[in-house]
Write an enzyme that holds these catalytic residues in place. Sequence first.
Site, PDB file in Angstrom:
ATOM      1  N   GLY A  46       0.722  -1.097   0.116  1.00 30.70           N
ATOM      2  CA  GLY A  46      -0.117  -0.008   0.125  1.00 30.70           C
ATOM      3  C   GLY A  46       0.826   1.162  -0.109  1.00 30.70           C
ATOM      4  O   GLY A  46       1.828   1.313   0.570  1.00 30.70           O
ATOM      5  N   GLN A  51       3.244   9.789   1.007  1.00 28.38           N
ATOM      6  CA  GLN A  51       4.254   9.249   1.316  1.00 28.38           C
ATOM      7  C   GLN A  51       5.530   9.486   0.096  1.00 28.38           C
ATOM      8  O   GLN A  51       6.902   9.301   0.401  1.00 28.38           O
ATOM      9  CB  GLN A  51       4.097   7.764   1.397  1.00 28.38           C
ATOM     10  CG  GLN A  51       3.271   7.377   2.578  1.00 28.38           C
ATOM     11  CD  GLN A  51       3.112   5.854   2.633  1.00 28.38           C
ATOM     12  OE1 GLN A  51       2.459   5.170   2.205  1.00 28.38           O
ATOM     13  NE2 GLN A  51       4.065   5.140   3.394  1.00 28.38           N
ATOM     14  N   CYS A 102       5.321  -0.040   7.271  1.00 29.39           N
ATOM     15  CA  CYS A 102       5.228   1.198   6.696  1.00 29.39           C
ATOM     16  C   CYS A 102       6.161   1.539   5.857  1.00 29.39           C
ATOM     17  O   CYS A 102       7.239   1.644   6.456  1.00 29.39           O
ATOM     18  CB  CYS A 102       4.619   2.421   7.677  1.00 29.39           C
ATOM     19  SG  CYS A 102       4.077   3.853   6.553  1.00 29.39           S
ATOM     20  N   LEU A 103       5.981   1.972   4.427  1.00 28.10           N
ATOM     21  CA  LEU A 103       7.172   2.386   3.814  1.00 28.10           C
ATOM     22  C   LEU A 103       8.070   3.393   4.217  1.00 28.10           C
ATOM     23  O   LEU A 103       8.942   3.920   4.071  1.00 28.10           O
ATOM     24  CB  LEU A 103       6.971   2.358   2.229  1.00 28.10           C
ATOM     25  CG  LEU A 103       6.581   1.205   1.556  1.00 28.10           C
ATOM     26  CD1 LEU A 103       6.024   1.382   0.195  1.00 28.10           C
ATOM     27  CD2 LEU A 103       7.516   0.104   1.582  1.00 28.10           C
ATOM     28  N   HIS A 144      -4.949   1.476   7.150  1.00 28.78           N
ATOM     29  CA  HIS A 144      -3.655   2.068   7.224  1.00 28.78           C
ATOM     30  C   HIS A 144      -3.565   3.410   6.451  1.00 28.78           C
ATOM     31  O   HIS A 144      -2.935   4.437   6.631  1.00 28.78           O
ATOM     32  CB  HIS A 144      -2.898   0.952   7.040  1.00 28.78           C
ATOM     33  CG  HIS A 144      -1.352   1.308   7.067  1.00 28.78           C
ATOM     34  ND1 HIS A 144      -0.485   0.728   7.937  1.00 28.78           N
ATOM     35  CD2 HIS A 144      -0.672   2.229   6.391  1.00 28.78           C
ATOM     36  CE1 HIS A 144       0.900   1.324   7.778  1.00 28.78           C
ATOM     37  NE2 HIS A 144       0.714   2.228   6.735  1.00 28.78           N
ATOM     38  N   GLU A 145      -4.014   3.109   4.893  1.00 24.92           N
ATOM     39  CA  GLU A 145      -3.529   4.018   4.099  1.00 24.92           C
ATOM     40  C   GLU A 145      -4.547   5.272   4.108  1.00 24.92           C
ATOM     41  O   GLU A 145      -4.205   6.545   3.966  1.00 24.92           O
ATOM     42  CB  GLU A 145      -3.818   3.376   2.535  1.00 24.92           C
ATOM     43  CG  GLU A 145      -2.841   2.122   2.294  1.00 24.92           C
ATOM     44  CD  GLU A 145      -1.369   2.454   2.720  1.00 24.92           C
ATOM     45  OE1 GLU A 145      -0.995   3.578   2.382  1.00 24.92           O
ATOM     46  OE2 GLU A 145      -0.423   1.762   3.182  1.00 24.92           O
ATOM     47  N   HIS A 148      -3.083   7.642   6.432  1.00 30.37           N
ATOM     48  CA  HIS A 148      -2.058   8.593   5.921  1.00 30.37           C
ATOM     49  C   HIS A 148      -2.627   9.988   5.272  1.00 30.37           C
ATOM     50  O   HIS A 148      -2.020  10.862   5.551  1.00 30.37           O
ATOM     51  CB  HIS A 148      -1.456   7.868   4.883  1.00 30.37           C
ATOM     52  CG  HIS A 148      -0.317   6.875   5.095  1.00 30.37           C
ATOM     53  ND1 HIS A 148       0.969   7.394   5.672  1.00 30.37           N
ATOM     54  CD2 HIS A 148      -0.080   5.451   5.115  1.00 30.37           C
ATOM     55  CE1 HIS A 148       1.704   6.627   5.990  1.00 30.37           C
ATOM     56  NE2 HIS A 148       1.053   5.318   5.514  1.00 30.37           N
TER      57      HIS A 148
HETATM   58 NI    NI Z   1       2.122   3.465   5.703  1.00 22.37          NI
END
Ligand code: NI
Length: 182
Positions: A46, A51, A102-103, A144-145, A148
Amino acid sequence: MDLLDIITIPDKTLRKTSEPIERFDDDLQRFLDQMLATMYDAPGIGLAAVQVGVPRRLITIDVAAKESEEDEEREPTRDPIFLINPEIVWRSDEVSTYEEGCLSIPEYYAEVERPAKVRFRYLDREGNQHEREAEGLLATVVQHEVDHLDGKLFIDHISKLKRDMVIKKFTKASKQGTKPAL
Ligand code: NI
């Protein structure tokens, strides 16, 4: 295709509230393709536009590879989903726990409890509206996304003690130009 740079904590952009998308033009299509390629390359399941430093309400998700990994009979597949201006319209009382990563917080993982099922509304990359229900890994990734887009990170769902420790390590590492000692 040029990949995009993924920003990491403590970059303050990650705390911004993302703005909705109003125009569905070629630039948007190109950007979504770049986001998807960046997500696959990372690799991740994701990615939210914020991000890559662009605070707009855009998300790419693909849990197919992860799910096929868990089932050895299945061939690895790709099944990308693009969520534009998504909104979670219903959350189940039932909860489930996943170990999330998370990236933007590389190599840190923690268990997070969230509603097990959600219903969400979104526009696809052509601007058509959809509503769909998700459970399991997809439900977790969607939540989660969408977090963000509102400047929230998965570490906001863990204890303050653990969160402060993670932020401290990433802040120290970014000042020193090193990797955090997790
Ligand atoms: Ni994330």
